[in-house]
Design an enzyme around this catalytic site. Sequence first.
Site, PDB file in Angstrom:
ATOM      1  N   ARG B  96      25.852  18.316  42.354  1.00 25.60           N
ATOM      2  CA  ARG B  96      26.909  19.254  41.929  1.00 25.60           C
ATOM      3  C   ARG B  96      26.340  20.623  41.559  1.00 25.60           C
ATOM      4  O   ARG B  96      26.889  21.664  41.934  1.00 25.60           O
ATOM      5  CB  ARG B  96      27.669  18.657  40.743  1.00 25.60           C
ATOM      6  CG  ARG B  96      28.869  19.455  40.275  1.00 25.60           C
ATOM      7  CD  ARG B  96      30.043  19.409  41.233  1.00 25.60           C
ATOM      8  NE  ARG B  96      30.071  20.533  42.140  1.00 25.60           N
ATOM      9  CZ  ARG B  96      30.376  20.460  43.424  1.00 25.60           C
ATOM     10  NH1 ARG B  96      30.710  19.318  43.963  1.00 25.60           N
ATOM     11  NH2 ARG B  96      30.350  21.528  44.181  1.00 25.60           N
ATOM     12  N   LYS B 131      30.320  44.559  38.373  1.00 27.23           N
ATOM     13  CA  LYS B 131      31.280  43.536  37.941  1.00 27.23           C
ATOM     14  C   LYS B 131      30.825  42.177  38.462  1.00 27.23           C
ATOM     15  O   LYS B 131      31.432  41.599  39.371  1.00 27.23           O
ATOM     16  CB  LYS B 131      32.674  43.896  38.439  1.00 27.23           C
ATOM     17  CG  LYS B 131      33.182  45.200  37.822  1.00 27.23           C
ATOM     18  CD  LYS B 131      34.599  45.540  38.252  1.00 27.23           C
ATOM     19  CE  LYS B 131      35.073  46.816  37.547  1.00 27.23           C
ATOM     20  NZ  LYS B 131      36.410  47.246  37.998  1.00 27.23           N
ATOM     21  N   LYS B 163      31.742  58.405  34.221  1.00 33.51           N
ATOM     22  CA  LYS B 163      33.113  57.911  34.334  1.00 33.51           C
ATOM     23  C   LYS B 163      34.029  58.650  33.363  1.00 33.51           C
ATOM     24  O   LYS B 163      33.563  59.460  32.558  1.00 33.51           O
ATOM     25  CB  LYS B 163      33.134  56.412  34.047  1.00 33.51           C
ATOM     26  CG  LYS B 163      32.260  55.620  35.015  1.00 33.51           C
ATOM     27  CD  LYS B 163      32.658  54.165  35.027  1.00 33.51           C
ATOM     28  CE  LYS B 163      31.907  53.451  36.142  1.00 33.51           C
ATOM     29  NZ  LYS B 163      32.312  52.059  36.268  1.00 33.51           N
ATOM     30  N   GLU B 193      33.048  60.239  38.672  1.00 37.82           N
ATOM     31  CA  GLU B 193      34.311  59.576  38.983  1.00 37.82           C
ATOM     32  C   GLU B 193      35.452  60.581  38.853  1.00 37.82           C
ATOM     33  O   GLU B 193      35.602  61.209  37.793  1.00 37.82           O
ATOM     34  CB  GLU B 193      34.482  58.426  37.975  1.00 37.82           C
ATOM     35  CG  GLU B 193      35.660  57.535  38.220  1.00 37.82           C
ATOM     36  CD  GLU B 193      35.770  56.471  37.136  1.00 37.82           C
ATOM     37  OE1 GLU B 193      35.083  55.438  37.216  1.00 37.82           O
ATOM     38  OE2 GLU B 193      36.537  56.702  36.168  1.00 37.82           O
ATOM     39  N   ASP B 214      38.491  57.614  42.643  1.00 36.80           N
ATOM     40  CA  ASP B 214      38.891  56.374  41.981  1.00 36.80           C
ATOM     41  C   ASP B 214      40.402  56.242  41.938  1.00 36.80           C
ATOM     42  O   ASP B 214      41.107  57.150  41.497  1.00 36.80           O
ATOM     43  CB  ASP B 214      38.323  56.368  40.549  1.00 36.80           C
ATOM     44  CG  ASP B 214      38.425  55.004  39.917  1.00 36.80           C
ATOM     45  OD1 ASP B 214      38.148  54.012  40.626  1.00 36.80           O
ATOM     46  OD2 ASP B 214      38.777  54.921  38.720  1.00 36.80           O
TER      47      ASP B 214
END
Lengths: 280, 280, 280, 280, 280, 280
Positions: B96, B131, B163, B193, B214
Site C-alpha cells: 500500500r 502549491k 505578489k 504579479e 493573474d
Amino acid sequence: MANLHLDLIRQALAEDGAEADVTTLCTIPMEQQTQANIIARQAGVIAGLTVAVATFRELDQRVSVETLLEDGAVVEPGQVLAHISGSARSVLSAERVALNFLGHLSGIATLTAQCVRALEGTKARILDTRKTTPGLRSLEKEAVRLGGGQNHRFNLSDGVLIKDNHIKAAGGISQAISLARRHAPHLLKIEVECETLIEVQKALEAEADVILLDNMPVYTVRNAVEFIRSTSPKVLIEASGCIGTNPITLAAVAATGVDFISLGAITHSAPQFDVSLEFD
Amino acid sequence: MANLHLDLIRQALAEDGAEADVTTLCTIPMEQQTQANIIARQAGVIAGLTVAVATFRELDQRVSVETLLEDGAVVEPGQVLAHISGSARSVLSAERVALNFLGHLSGIATLTAQCVRALEGTKARILDTRKTTPGLRSLEKEAVRLGGGQNHRFNLSDGVLIKDNHIKAAGGISQAISLARRHAPHLLKIEVECETLIEVQKALEAEADVILLDNMPVYTVRNAVEFIRSTSPKVLIEASGCIGTNPITLAAVAATGVDFISLGAITHSAPQFDVSLEFD
Amino acid sequence: MANLHLDLIRQALAEDGAEADVTTLCTIPMEQQTQANIIARQAGVIAGLTVAVATFRELDQRVSVETLLEDGAVVEPGQVLAHISGSARSVLSAERVALNFLGHLSGIATLTAQCVRALEGTKARILDTRKTTPGLRSLEKEAVRLGGGQNHRFNLSDGVLIKDNHIKAAGGISQAISLARRHAPHLLKIEVECETLIEVQKALEAEADVILLDNMPVYTVRNAVEFIRSTSPKVLIEASGCIGTNPITLAAVAATGVDFISLGAITHSAPQFDVSLEFD
Amino acid sequence: MANLHLDLIRQALAEDGAEADVTTLCTIPMEQQTQANIIARQAGVIAGLTVAVATFRELDQRVSVETLLEDGAVVEPGQVLAHISGSARSVLSAERVALNFLGHLSGIATLTAQCVRALEGTKARILDTRKTTPGLRSLEKEAVRLGGGQNHRFNLSDGVLIKDNHIKAAGGISQAISLARRHAPHLLKIEVECETLIEVQKALEAEADVILLDNMPVYTVRNAVEFIRSTSPKVLIEASGCIGTNPITLAAVAATGVDFISLGAITHSAPQFDVSLEFD
Amino acid sequence: MANLHLDLIRQALAEDGAEADVTTLCTIPMEQQTQANIIARQAGVIAGLTVAVATFRELDQRVSVETLLEDGAVVEPGQVLAHISGSARSVLSAERVALNFLGHLSGIATLTAQCVRALEGTKARILDTRKTTPGLRSLEKEAVRLGGGQNHRFNLSDGVLIKDNHIKAAGGISQAISLARRHAPHLLKIEVECETLIEVQKALEAEADVILLDNMPVYTVRNAVEFIRSTSPKVLIEASGCIGTNPITLAAVAATGVDFISLGAITHSAPQFDVSLEFD
Amino acid sequence: MANLHLDLIRQALAEDGAEADVTTLCTIPMEQQTQANIIARQAGVIAGLTVAVATFRELDQRVSVETLLEDGAVVEPGQVLAHISGSARSVLSAERVALNFLGHLSGIATLTAQCVRALEGTKARILDTRKTTPGLRSLEKEAVRLGGGQNHRFNLSDGVLIKDNHIKAAGGISQAISLARRHAPHLLKIEVECETLIEVQKALEAEADVILLDNMPVYTVRNAVEFIRSTSPKVLIEASGCIGTNPITLAAVAATGVDFISLGAITHSAPQFDVSLEFD
C-alpha cells in the site's frame, strides 16, 4: 493536537525556504507589522485550520492568529476563517505552507461531505481507505471525520482485511479465514474482499464478519446484499472499487442496502479547497 | 536519489503499521515466497517508481524488484511496470505504501503531460507552483518534470516574485520593484504579479523582468501580451490563476502568446494514477 | 525488518558514545581483527538477535555476523547464538548496545514462554498489553509473539476497549457501549472492562463483544465466566489485573475457562536475559 | 529538562496512536472536561513525573497538571502524585504513555532505593551500569540518582574500564593498562576488571586506579579487598556480577569493605512501579 | 563509522538542494558518465575523506569512489586523494557538500598537526576543547586525533572541570573540590581552573588531580609549574587561554613543563583546507 | 525564527551531555539561583544571540534572558550582550553550547563586516558562497547579512552557475549556456565561471547574464572588466578565488569595477568571536 505535527510543519517550512524568502526580505522592512485575513474562496468544510495556525506561530511565535471558526465548520465563499496580525515578513514567509495544509485538508473534508450528502436517506456510510498521502495519514483521516465520513483502518494493525493477494497466498478463501480466525487479535473482526457471488458464498460459509464487495456492477452488489442479508443477517457489507465520487452512482450503490461505501478518491484525489490570505 | 527519501519512506511504513500487518501475519506463513507484478490500470506517465521500489526494499532488503521501464515512461492500461519477488509477507505489508507513492506521483506526471499536450503548437510552457503537498515537494516537482512540465520556484530563495500582498506592504509596485532591484540576490530576475493593465504598465516602467498576469480573462491576457511585446520585447510573460487543466482553456490562453502558464492544479489536485499489484 | 529500527539503533549507539570509546581506542590497535561469540548464559527464548546483528553492522559495515539460530529459538545456557568477526575495536564499541537489545527482548520472550507453558492444557492464551517501554513497542510486541504469546492492541486505533474512566466520562456502561457501537470503526469489536458481576451483566445486556474481568479474585472470575457462558456463549472473556507471572496463579485463572489472560508484566517487568560476548 | 525528551515523548504518543484513540473518540464528547488524579498504588520513590506531565501537555497544551511532589519523593500506596484537569479525551489518550514513563522510571528509582537501604551502615555505594534500555539512558540514569544510587559511566567516553575482551585483544593486563595510561584522556582514571586474585595483583602492579572484582564469591571479594587495601590503599574497589538485588547478599558484599557495588539489575530488570490514573 | 553520520549527510544534501541542482539538470544529460579526482590544493593532514565518500554515495549509490589514502594521511599540494566515477550529474550535485566536509575537517587536522609540531622536543601534548561546531563534535574531535592531538572531554559527563563560575556558585575552591570529591563518578579525576598562584595553592591543598592554568602569562605559568611540581609531583598540569596557535608561543608555553596545552582555536577557528574536484 | 533551529539546538545539547554535567551536578545545589552576563571580549558584530538565548531556554524554560541588543549590533570589548537569571545548574550546563553558537556566528558577521568596510568608496559588494558548515547554512548566511554582506545562492536551486566541470561535461561554454538558456527556470539568470579572457569573450557571445572572474590576478580582472563593460554593459561581474580577506587585496579588486566579490573565507574560515559568560 497540532504539537504532534510540529516536525512535519518544520519540515514543510524548511522545504519552502521560509528562512530565505528573498522577495520578502528585499521588499518588506523588518519592523513592518500587518493585519491579514484567511478567506475561503469557495463553499465547503474546513479542515487543517489548527495546523495552519501552528505553521504561522512555528515560524514566528509573536504572530497572533484569531480563528473565527473551528475545523469542521461549513463555510461560504468569501467567509473569513481567521484574523492574523504580526510581522509582515513572518506572515508572508509562512503563508504558502499554511495555505497548503489548509487547502489540502479542507479539500478532503469538502469532498467527503459531498459524498456523505449523496447518501442521505440511506443507512450507508462513507469510509475512507489507506490510500493516503505518505506522511499525512492522521491529518487526512481527521479531515474525513470532519467531513462526516467514518474511518476505515488507520493502519495494518487495525483490522483483518483479507484481499485477493492474501487469498492466493493462503490457498483459498476458507483457508485464509480459518487462519485469521485462529491467529488474529481478539478485538478484530474479519473482513473478506469478494469479487463474485461465489466468493461471497465461500466467505459466508467460513463465517467472515464483514464482506467487501469489490469492483462489482450495481446490480451484482444488489444481488450480493440480498443473498447476504437472507443467509447471514449479522454480517456487515462494504462496497468498494470503481465507484468514484459521483453523487448519482453513490446513491445507486447506497440504495442496494450496503452498510458502507469506501472511497479512496476522498483522500487521494480530492481537489484542493480554494483559500487565500489577504492583507488589510 | 531515493536514498534522500528514506526518512519519508520509513515514516510512511511506520504510519501504515507495516510491522504489525495482522492480516498478513495471520494468513501467510513466514517462509512463503511470491512473484508479483506492478501493473498500470490506466494510460499515463509513470513517476515514483524508484521510490516505490525503495519502499519494498526498505521493509525487506531480500525482496528483489526488476523494473521494466523508468520514471518518465508513457504506459498503456495493463502494462507491467515491475516484477517483484521475495517474501510474500514483505510484499503484502509494503504494497500500500509503495502504491501510494507511485499512484500519487504518476497522477501528477500524467496530468502534467495532458496539459503539456494541450499547448502543442504554441511556444507556451507549463510551470508548476509552490502549491505542493507538505513534505513531498521535491518528489512532486520531479513528477512535473517527468510529465514534461518545467519547474517554477523550488522554494522562496529561488526567485523574486512580488505578489499583491508584497505590493501592499511595500507601498506600491514601483517601490517594491525598486527595493528588490537593490537588494535581491544577483542571479535572480524580478517577477511581478499584475491583475490589471494599469499594474502591467507600472511594472514595466519599473523594469520588471517577468510579468505574471493573474486571474485575467483570456481577452485581457491577449491585450496585456500585445502591450508588453510592443513596449518591452525582452520581458517574459506568465499567466496564472483560474485557468485550470481544461485543454480548451489552456489552448486559448497559450494562443495569446504568453511564455508560461503556471498551474497549481497539476500538483495540488491531480487525481491518483490507478495502479495495482497482482500476485502471479 | 531491522531497517525500520535503524534510527533507534543509531540513537542507542550515539547515546552510548560508541564513536568515543576511549578504552577501546586506547588499548586496541586500529587494524586488529577478532573472532567472537555471542553466548546465552541462561535457558530461554531468543528475541532481538536480528537487531543486535544490525547494531554491529551499523557501527561498522565490515563486521560480519553469522547467526546460528533465528529469533524465536529456544536455547540452553552456554549455547552460541552467533559468530562475529571483524575489527576488534568495532566489535567492542558496539557490544553493549547490541547486548542491551538482545538481553531486553529475549527477557520478554523468555518470560512470555514461561507464562504460556503455565497455561498448557487449557484453552487460555497469554496476551500482552500497551504497557511497553516508550520507543520499543513493536520490538517488544514481536518478542511476545516469539515467546508464544498473542498481541493485544498494538495501539489505540486497534480495538475498542472501554475502561472505567471511559465509563465514568460517558455516563455509564450502557451509554458507553451504545456510543461505541454507533461510532466505532466497523472492523473493531467492543471490549468492556468490568470489576464486578453487576458490571458484567450490564455489559452483556448492552451486547459487548468481549468482557475484560479486571482485578477479580479467582473465584469471582469463575463465577463471571459461568454467568457469561450461560447467557452469551459467543462473548470472549479476558482476565487481567493482579495476576502476575506466577505459574500457579496463572494456571488457576486459566482453569476458570477464560479465553485470554493479559499480562503487563511480560513487557514492563521482564528481567533481562543473560547473554554475553566472548572473544575467542 | 523534559524539553530534551520531547522527541521521545512524541514518538511514544505516535507509537500508541494517541491521535486515533477510537475508544475515546467514540465514547467521549469533544467538549467534555475532566478532573483526574495520578495515584501511587505501591510504596516507593517517584521518577519520571516531569516527563509524564510533559506527555499530557505535548498531546494537548490546554491540559493543566498540578504536581503535589517532585521527582525523588518517597510515596506511600494511595498517595496522589498530581491533579490533572482538561479535555477528557486528551487525558485518556495520553494516559498510557504518561504512565508507562512514570511506572518504568519509578520502578528503577524504587529498586535502587531498596538496594541503597541494604547497604546502610557500610561505606559502599550503589552504582548503575550501561545496561540500560536503548533510547532511555539519561532518564534511567536520572532515576538511579533519584533513588540514591550513583552513576557509573554515562557512556563510553566517560571512563577507561578495561574488561576481559580488552585484555585479550591487547595481549595482557599489564599491556592494556600501560597503553591506557599513555593514551587515555587525562581526566579519566583507569579501572580494570579482574576475575581472580592473580589478575588483581597484576592490575595493581600496573598501577590501575580502580579494581573491578567481577563475578567473585563473597569470600574471594573479602580476600581481594584485604590484599588491595594492604598494598595499594588509594585504589578504589568496585564489586560486580552475579550479585543481584537481594538485600542479604548486598549487605554481605558491602561488609567486605568494597567502595562500590554496581548492579545492572536496577536498570535492566526493575519491575514496573504500580501507578494509576483515576477520574474524579 | 560514516553510517552514524548519515543523518547529517542527508541534511547537508537537502540544505544544499542537491535534488534541485538546476545548473546541472539544465546542462548535463541524464546518462552522461564522468571520471573525476579529488585533489589537495595545499599541504596538510586529511580528515573527513570517509564522510566525503559517503556523501557521494548517499546521493547516488551507483557512484564509485576509490580512495588513494586514508584519513590521517599527510599530503602535498596537487596530491590526488580519490578517483570518482559515475553519473556526471550526481558527482556535480554532491560535490560542494562533500568538499565542505573534507575541507572543514582537514583544516582542523592540519592546524592541529602544526601545533603538535611546535611542541616537538617537549613532553607537552595538544588537547582540544568543547568549543566545537554544533552538530559536528565527534567528527571534529576525530580530526584532532588524526592531526596528532589528544581529546579533552567529549562532553560534560567525561570529567570534572571546575571553572570560575562553578567556584563562585559553590562558594570557593576548597568547597567545590570537596563537593566534587564526594559526589563525582569514581572514574573521573578532578581538574580545577586557576587564574592566580593563590588559586593554584588552594586547589593543591584541596587535592585537585589536575590544575588548569588559565589565561596566565608565560612566566606565571612557569612559576606555577615549578610550584606544583615541587609540592605535588603527581598532579597533571594543563595550560589554556590566550595561547593561540602561533608556534613560537606554543613552544614557549610547552617549555615551562606543562603536560598539556588546550586550544579552542584548533576546532573553532581552523581555516578551511583547500581541496577541489576536477573532471578528467 | 529560532524555532526552526530547535532540532539543531537539542542535538547540540545532547552532543554536549548537558543532562549529565557531572561537574555542575556535583558542585552546585539543585535550588541555587544565579545572575550572569554574556559579555563580548572583542569588538565586532553580533550574530546568533537569538539562538543562544533559545539554547538556555530549551534546556530549562524557567531560565530568563534579557537581551540588551539585537543580532546585527556592533559591540565593543567588555560590552554586555544579555543578562541571564535562573537555576545556576541550568545556566552552567547550557553555557558552552550557547556560546559555541554565538562565537561561531558572530565570528562570521565580524569578518564579513571587516571585508565590507574594505570596499567602502567602491560599488562592489561582498557575497558569501555555498562553502558553509554542514547543517548550519541558514544561520551562517544570516550572519553574513548581519555583517553587511549579501547572499549568493542559498542552494543549488537558486541560480544557474556554470563552472568548469559543467563546461567540460557539457562540451564547451557556448553549448552549456545555450542548454541553460533553454531549460533553466525562468526566474534565474545565467552566470558563467571564466578563468581567461577568451572564456569571457565566449561567455559574452553566448549571452551570459553574469560573468564570474575566477582565480585571476588583479590586472587580468581589470582587463576583463573593461572588456565586458565596453561590449556588454548590462552584464554583472563577480570576482572570486584566491582573494582572501586581506583589506588591501579586497580594495584592489574592488577598484577594478567589479560588482561583487565572493568570499568562501567569510563562512568557512572565520575565526571565532570571543565571548564569555560571567556570574555576578
